[in-house]
Design a protein around this motif. Structure first.
Motif, mmCIF file in Angstrom:
data_model
loop_
_atom_site.group_PDB
_atom_site.id
_atom_site.type_symbol
_atom_site.label_atom_id
_atom_site.label_comp_id
_atom_site.label_asym_id
_atom_site.label_seq_id
_atom_site.Cartn_x
_atom_site.Cartn_y
_atom_site.Cartn_z
ATOM 1 N N ALA A 1 0.855 -1.360 0.115
ATOM 2 C CA ALA A 1 -0.064 0.015 -0.006
ATOM 3 C C ALA A 1 0.865 1.169 -0.014
ATOM 4 O O ALA A 1 0.619 2.209 -0.954
ATOM 5 N N PHE A 2 1.925 1.393 1.161
ATOM 6 C CA PHE A 2 2.650 2.572 1.111
ATOM 7 C C PHE A 2 4.061 2.195 0.798
ATOM 8 O O PHE A 2 5.044 3.179 0.626
ATOM 9 N N GLY A 3 4.229 0.942 0.354
ATOM 10 C CA GLY A 3 5.875 0.772 -0.193
ATOM 11 C C GLY A 3 6.573 0.185 1.122
ATOM 12 O O GLY A 3 6.211 0.432 2.373
ATOM 13 N N HIS A 4 7.688 -0.224 0.709
ATOM 14 C CA HIS A 4 8.825 -1.128 1.787
ATOM 15 C C HIS A 4 9.266 -0.129 2.693
ATOM 16 O O HIS A 4 9.816 -0.542 3.608
ATOM 17 N N SER A 5 9.419 1.082 2.263
ATOM 18 C CA SER A 5 10.184 1.980 2.930
ATOM 19 C C SER A 5 9.395 2.596 3.971
ATOM 20 O O SER A 5 9.727 3.662 4.774
ATOM 21 N N ARG A 6 7.885 2.172 3.954
ATOM 22 C CA ARG A 6 7.015 2.922 5.043
ATOM 23 C C ARG A 6 6.222 2.039 5.531
ATOM 24 O O ARG A 6 4.868 1.591 5.666
ATOM 25 N N PRO A 7 7.079 1.023 6.378
ATOM 26 C CA PRO A 7 6.297 -0.006 7.091
ATOM 27 C C PRO A 7 5.035 0.308 8.036
ATOM 28 O O PRO A 7 4.002 -0.433 8.102
ATOM 29 N N LEU A 8 5.283 1.240 8.902
ATOM 30 C CA LEU A 8 4.336 1.457 9.874
ATOM 31 C C LEU A 8 2.895 2.083 9.392
ATOM 32 O O LEU A 8 1.995 1.611 9.679
ATOM 33 N N PRO A 9 3.004 2.970 8.466
ATOM 34 C CA PRO A 9 1.618 3.374 7.737
ATOM 35 C C PRO A 9 0.815 1.983 7.139
ATOM 36 O O PRO A 9 -0.268 1.982 7.183
ATOM 37 N N ASN A 10 1.518 1.240 6.516
ATOM 38 C CA ASN A 10 1.013 -0.171 6.203
ATOM 39 C C ASN A 10 0.417 -0.782 7.344
ATOM 40 O O ASN A 10 -0.608 -1.343 7.165
ATOM 41 N N ARG A 11 1.162 -0.888 8.490
ATOM 42 C CA ARG A 11 0.656 -1.815 9.468
ATOM 43 C C ARG A 11 -0.740 -0.916 10.047
ATOM 44 O O ARG A 11 -1.630 -1.596 10.264
ATOM 45 N N ILE A 12 -0.597 0.444 10.070
ATOM 46 C CA ILE A 12 -1.758 1.248 10.508
ATOM 47 C C ILE A 12 -2.988 0.792 9.582
ATOM 48 O O ILE A 12 -4.110 0.697 10.003
ATOM 49 N N LEU A 13 -2.917 1.099 8.348
ATOM 50 C CA LEU A 13 -3.752 0.581 7.295
ATOM 51 C C LEU A 13 -4.242 -0.675 7.457
ATOM 52 O O LEU A 13 -5.560 -0.884 7.147
ATOM 53 N N GLY A 14 -3.507 -1.653 7.908
ATOM 54 C CA GLY A 14 -4.017 -3.042 8.029
ATOM 55 C C GLY A 14 -4.795 -3.195 9.370
ATOM 56 O O GLY A 14 -5.922 -4.014 9.448
#
Length: 323
Positions: free
Chosen positions: A96-109
């Motif tokens: 969703a946000f790319g590998h350089s932004r893991p935390l935004p991906n976790r929040i979206l999840g």
């Protein structure tokens, strides 16, 4: 109770899983596939829209009869929740946000997890990435049924029951066979989810909470889109452990049916997986594939050659050393 399954054990393989080597072959011949790597920002908007739709639908659901609640949670609510589960699958690969932004991906999840009721988004990531890296490993690949499941659900009726309750086995199997210490993010995921569940019950009533929870259960069991759980890795042809499906239900499931392509290139978002097949057809056209997820479920339940044992397994390295 129907025919007893013909297998008495899993199919054991002593070679490496096939995707890493095929990935190298494909990239050697089609290096342009690397251009498909990366995130898909549209995934963010799909998640936002689906979650908002589910929350708004609660205003209608609380006024309906129980019969309509059951019909809608199977046909609509459950289907949307299943789509959100597969959005979480995409997010677990940081698509969703790319590998350089893991935390935004976790929040979206965690946000995508809300209508599903059972908190699993954060923990799913760790287990799922190990499924990719150690496909078939008897310990690390928790996608494979346990021996107890295979022995108990070993005939037509048993397989139907197992299929219906598959989401519970899928959710709780890792906690029993391969438990991990909960991380801070997993605890946060659980707290946010329980808070959301309470707010749904408090403001919309028990009927709305049942609509979300039962929809998740039904849509992962005897439901057309749930056919992907069986179609992906259950051995319908001996020696083949991953199968793709190219039918219309991919439009509801972020193209999870392109499963050989996904395991070959997990850094390609689902929206671009058809392009992988288009660029390298010689690697995929001749592989066994499924045309219908409904038929997959029917064959799994009725065919004695297929059942929980119809999976390829590999010895775990730690266990092999002990032997």
């Amino acid at each position: 109770m129907g025919q007893h399954v013909s297998r008495t054990d899993f199919e054991w393989s002593y070679t490496a899983e096939p995707h890493a080597s095929r990935r190298k072959e494909i990239l050697k011949k089609h290096p342009e596939i690397k251009e498909l790597f990366g995130n898909d920002p549209n995934l963010i908007w799909w998640v936002l829209g689906l979650v908002i739709f589910q929350i708004l639908s609660l205003c209608l659901v609380r006024e309906l009869s129980w019969l309509w609640v059951l019909i809608l949670c199977y046909c609509i609510g459950g289907t949307i929740n299943h789509s959100l589960m597969l959005a979480i699958h995409e997010i677990s690969h940081n698509l969703a946000f790319g590998h350089s932004r893991p935390l935004p991906n976790r929040i979206l999840g965690i946000f995508a997890n809300l209508p599903i009721i059972l908190p699993f988004s954060v923990s799913f990531k760790g287990y799922h990435l190990e499924h990719h890296k150690f496909q078939g490993d008897e310990k690390l690949d928790t996608d494979i049924p346990t021996y107890l499941e295979a022995r108990l659900f070993c005939n037509t009726l048993g397989k139907m029951v197992w299929m219906f309750f598959q989401p519970l086995f899928y959710a709780f199997r890792p906690l029993i066979t391969y438990p991990k210490t909960p991380t801070l993010l997993e605890i946060i995921n659980t707290c946010i989810q329980l808070t959301f569940n309470f707010l749904v019950f408090y403001y919309f009533g028990g009927k709305s909470l049942v609509y979300l929870a039962l929809g998740s259960l039904l849509a992962m069991g005897l439901h057309p889109v749930a056919g992907h759980f069986i179609s992906e890795h259950y051995m319908f042809e001996r020696g083949f452990e991953t199968y793709s499906y190219y039918g219309p239900l991919n439009c509801l499931t972020f193209n999870v049916g392109y499963h050989n392509e996904h395991h070959d290139f997990p850094y390609v978002p689902g929206s671009r997986l058809p392009k992988v097949k288009e660029l390298a057809p010689e690697f995929y056209d001749d592989l066994p594939q499924h045309q219908s997820w409904v038929k997959v479920i029917y064959d799994f339940i009725t065919d004695p050659a297929i059942g929980p044992y119809a999976r390829i397994k590999r010895k775990h390295a730690g266990f092999a050393k002990q032997e």
